[in-house]
Design a protein around this motif. Structure first.
Motif, PDB file in Angstrom:
ATOM      1  N   LEU A 210     -13.779 -24.313   2.008  1.00 39.80           N
ATOM      2  CA  LEU A 210     -14.461 -25.325   1.186  1.00 39.80           C
ATOM      3  C   LEU A 210     -15.538 -24.759   0.254  1.00 39.80           C
ATOM      4  O   LEU A 210     -16.017 -25.476  -0.637  1.00 39.80           O
ATOM      5  CB  LEU A 210     -15.136 -26.370   2.097  1.00 39.80           C
ATOM      6  CG  LEU A 210     -14.215 -27.372   2.797  1.00 39.80           C
ATOM      7  CD1 LEU A 210     -15.006 -28.157   3.854  1.00 39.80           C
ATOM      8  CD2 LEU A 210     -13.576 -28.323   1.798  1.00 39.80           C
ATOM      9  N   HIS A 211     -15.909 -23.492   0.414  1.00 39.37           N
ATOM     10  CA  HIS A 211     -17.179 -23.031  -0.174  1.00 39.37           C
ATOM     11  C   HIS A 211     -17.257 -23.137  -1.705  1.00 39.37           C
ATOM     12  O   HIS A 211     -18.338 -23.276  -2.248  1.00 39.37           O
ATOM     13  CB  HIS A 211     -17.519 -21.607   0.286  1.00 39.37           C
ATOM     14  CG  HIS A 211     -16.861 -20.527  -0.498  1.00 39.37           C
ATOM     15  ND1 HIS A 211     -15.558 -20.138  -0.274  1.00 39.37           N
ATOM     16  CD2 HIS A 211     -17.310 -19.762  -1.521  1.00 39.37           C
ATOM     17  CE1 HIS A 211     -15.252 -19.166  -1.120  1.00 39.37           C
ATOM     18  NE2 HIS A 211     -16.285 -18.917  -1.895  1.00 39.37           N
ATOM     19  N   ASP A 212     -16.107 -23.070  -2.378  1.00 44.61           N
ATOM     20  CA  ASP A 212     -16.136 -23.151  -3.850  1.00 44.61           C
ATOM     21  C   ASP A 212     -15.494 -24.442  -4.374  1.00 44.61           C
ATOM     22  O   ASP A 212     -15.064 -24.493  -5.528  1.00 44.61           O
ATOM     23  CB  ASP A 212     -15.414 -21.935  -4.457  1.00 44.61           C
ATOM     24  CG  ASP A 212     -16.330 -20.724  -4.638  1.00 44.61           C
ATOM     25  OD1 ASP A 212     -17.572 -20.899  -4.589  1.00 44.61           O
ATOM     26  OD2 ASP A 212     -15.802 -19.615  -4.827  1.00 44.61           O
ATOM     27  N   ILE A 213     -15.466 -25.470  -3.555  1.00 44.21           N
ATOM     28  CA  ILE A 213     -14.764 -26.703  -3.938  1.00 44.21           C
ATOM     29  C   ILE A 213     -15.375 -27.358  -5.186  1.00 44.21           C
ATOM     30  O   ILE A 213     -14.712 -28.105  -5.905  1.00 44.21           O
ATOM     31  CB  ILE A 213     -14.715 -27.707  -2.758  1.00 44.21           C
ATOM     32  CG1 ILE A 213     -13.727 -28.829  -3.067  1.00 44.21           C
ATOM     33  CG2 ILE A 213     -16.108 -28.228  -2.407  1.00 44.21           C
ATOM     34  CD1 ILE A 213     -13.386 -29.704  -1.889  1.00 44.21           C
TER      35      ILE A 213
ATOM     36  N   LYS B 187      -6.589 -19.766  -4.193  1.00 46.44           N
ATOM     37  CA  LYS B 187      -6.248 -18.560  -3.416  1.00 46.44           C
ATOM     38  C   LYS B 187      -7.519 -17.857  -2.932  1.00 46.44           C
ATOM     39  O   LYS B 187      -7.554 -17.336  -1.822  1.00 46.44           O
ATOM     40  CB  LYS B 187      -5.400 -17.603  -4.265  1.00 46.44           C
ATOM     41  CG  LYS B 187      -3.963 -18.079  -4.419  1.00 46.44           C
ATOM     42  CD  LYS B 187      -3.172 -17.135  -5.299  1.00 46.44           C
ATOM     43  CE  LYS B 187      -1.766 -17.676  -5.538  1.00 46.44           C
ATOM     44  NZ  LYS B 187      -1.031 -16.844  -6.508  1.00 46.44           N
ATOM     45  N   HIS B 188      -8.529 -17.834  -3.779  1.00 50.31           N
ATOM     46  CA  HIS B 188      -9.805 -17.223  -3.371  1.00 50.31           C
ATOM     47  C   HIS B 188     -10.381 -17.969  -2.160  1.00 50.31           C
ATOM     48  O   HIS B 188     -10.912 -17.361  -1.227  1.00 50.31           O
ATOM     49  CB  HIS B 188     -10.794 -17.240  -4.537  1.00 50.31           C
ATOM     50  CG  HIS B 188     -12.214 -17.002  -4.130  1.00 50.31           C
ATOM     51  ND1 HIS B 188     -12.643 -15.816  -3.554  1.00 50.31           N
ATOM     52  CD2 HIS B 188     -13.305 -17.812  -4.169  1.00 50.31           C
ATOM     53  CE1 HIS B 188     -13.934 -15.916  -3.277  1.00 50.31           C
ATOM     54  NE2 HIS B 188     -14.363 -17.110  -3.634  1.00 50.31           N
ATOM     55  N   MET B 189     -10.265 -19.275  -2.158  1.00 45.61           N
ATOM     56  CA  MET B 189     -10.803 -20.042  -1.028  1.00 45.61           C
ATOM     57  C   MET B 189      -9.970 -19.825   0.237  1.00 45.61           C
ATOM     58  O   MET B 189     -10.508 -19.745   1.340  1.00 45.61           O
ATOM     59  CB  MET B 189     -10.927 -21.518  -1.407  1.00 45.61           C
ATOM     60  CG  MET B 189     -12.008 -21.715  -2.483  1.00 45.61           C
ATOM     61  SD  MET B 189     -12.558 -23.412  -2.678  1.00 45.61           S
ATOM     62  CE  MET B 189     -11.259 -24.033  -3.719  1.00 45.61           C
TER      63      MET B 189
ATOM     64  N   VAL C 217     -18.623 -12.207   2.693  1.00 40.28           N
ATOM     65  CA  VAL C 217     -17.154 -12.309   2.634  1.00 40.28           C
ATOM     66  C   VAL C 217     -16.703 -12.730   1.234  1.00 40.28           C
ATOM     67  O   VAL C 217     -15.705 -12.221   0.708  1.00 40.28           O
ATOM     68  CB  VAL C 217     -16.635 -13.330   3.684  1.00 40.28           C
ATOM     69  CG1 VAL C 217     -15.197 -13.730   3.404  1.00 40.28           C
ATOM     70  CG2 VAL C 217     -16.761 -12.764   5.092  1.00 40.28           C
ATOM     71  N   ASP C 218     -17.438 -13.633   0.622  1.00 43.67           N
ATOM     72  CA  ASP C 218     -17.070 -14.192  -0.685  1.00 43.67           C
ATOM     73  C   ASP C 218     -16.707 -13.088  -1.699  1.00 43.67           C
ATOM     74  O   ASP C 218     -15.602 -13.069  -2.239  1.00 43.67           O
ATOM     75  CB  ASP C 218     -18.248 -15.071  -1.156  1.00 43.67           C
ATOM     76  CG  ASP C 218     -17.981 -15.849  -2.420  1.00 43.67           C
ATOM     77  OD1 ASP C 218     -16.825 -15.958  -2.838  1.00 43.67           O
ATOM     78  OD2 ASP C 218     -18.964 -16.358  -2.993  1.00 43.67           O
ATOM     79  N   PRO C 219     -17.600 -12.112  -1.941  1.00 41.03           N
ATOM     80  CA  PRO C 219     -17.239 -11.067  -2.906  1.00 41.03           C
ATOM     81  C   PRO C 219     -16.221 -10.060  -2.381  1.00 41.03           C
ATOM     82  O   PRO C 219     -15.526  -9.410  -3.174  1.00 41.03           O
ATOM     83  CB  PRO C 219     -18.586 -10.385  -3.204  1.00 41.03           C
ATOM     84  CG  PRO C 219     -19.430 -10.654  -2.002  1.00 41.03           C
ATOM     85  CD  PRO C 219     -19.002 -11.980  -1.470  1.00 41.03           C
TER      86      PRO C 219
END
Ligand SMILES: [Fe+2]
Length: 183
Positions: free
Chosen positions: A50-53, A21-23, A108-110
């Motif tokens: 894909l950033h936290d795959i 969900k975060h991704m 954007v990530d945080p």
């Protein structure tokens, strides 16, 4: 490389539903930013999704997180821009955020965590009842969603965004996929 291929690889490598969900949340805000800037919505969306795959594969090893992810994205056929953004979203590697895409993913990530937490403390736990000003207030409470790094979010200034505007765009993007996020 397309979204379906990205999702297949995520399904194969990520078990944690909240991480998925975060991704998805990161994807949605990255797409909204790409629209705002007139950038490549597909490329920005793929960078987000894909950033936290590699998070589960690297098992919390921050010296590998982002490096493996960038390699995995490249193997899937993602662009060099995407791989670079994934690599530098983990500061540990000492690789500077250079492009607008790099800088966008970094802030954007945080932001996704802060907005999600703001929804979870609403009586109905819905993104629909979250307002920009309440997220802004939570931003100032350091103990609230402490994992959502405020300094990193504030680096939206590097992509020419005021904090309030950034929260507004992010909130609207997440509200747009609220059903997928279960919020
Ligand atoms: Fe992330």
């Amino acid at each position: 490389m397309n979204r379906e291929k990205a999702l297949d690889s995520i399904k194969a490598n990520v078990e944690n539903k909240n991480l998925v969900k975060h991704m998805l949340a990161t994807e949605a805000i990255m797409q909204a930013l790409a629209r705002h800037f007139g950038e490549d919505e597909e490329e920005w969306g793929l960078t987000g999704i894909l950033h936290d795959i590699d998070v589960e594969l690297t098992g919390g090893d921050m010296n590998s997180h982002g490096k493996l992810g960038a390699d995995m994205a490249s193997d899937l056929g993602a662009s060099e821009n995407t791989a670079h953004a994934i690599l530098c979203h983990n500061e540990r590697h000492g690789v500077a955020c250079e492009t607008k895409l790099d800088k966008a993913l970094f802030c954007v990530d945080p932001l996704t965590g802060l907005i999600t937490a703001a929804a979870l403390v609403r009586p109905d736990k819905k993104l629909g009842s979250v307002e920009v000003r309440s997220v802004r207030k939570r931003f100032k409470e350091k103990s609230f969603a402490a994992g959502a790094n405020r300094e990193h979010i504030a680096r939206c200034s590097e992509i020419e965004f005021e904090l309030d505007e950034f929260i507004e765009l992010g909130l609207a993007a997440l509200q747009g996929i609220a059903a997928d996020l279960g919020l």
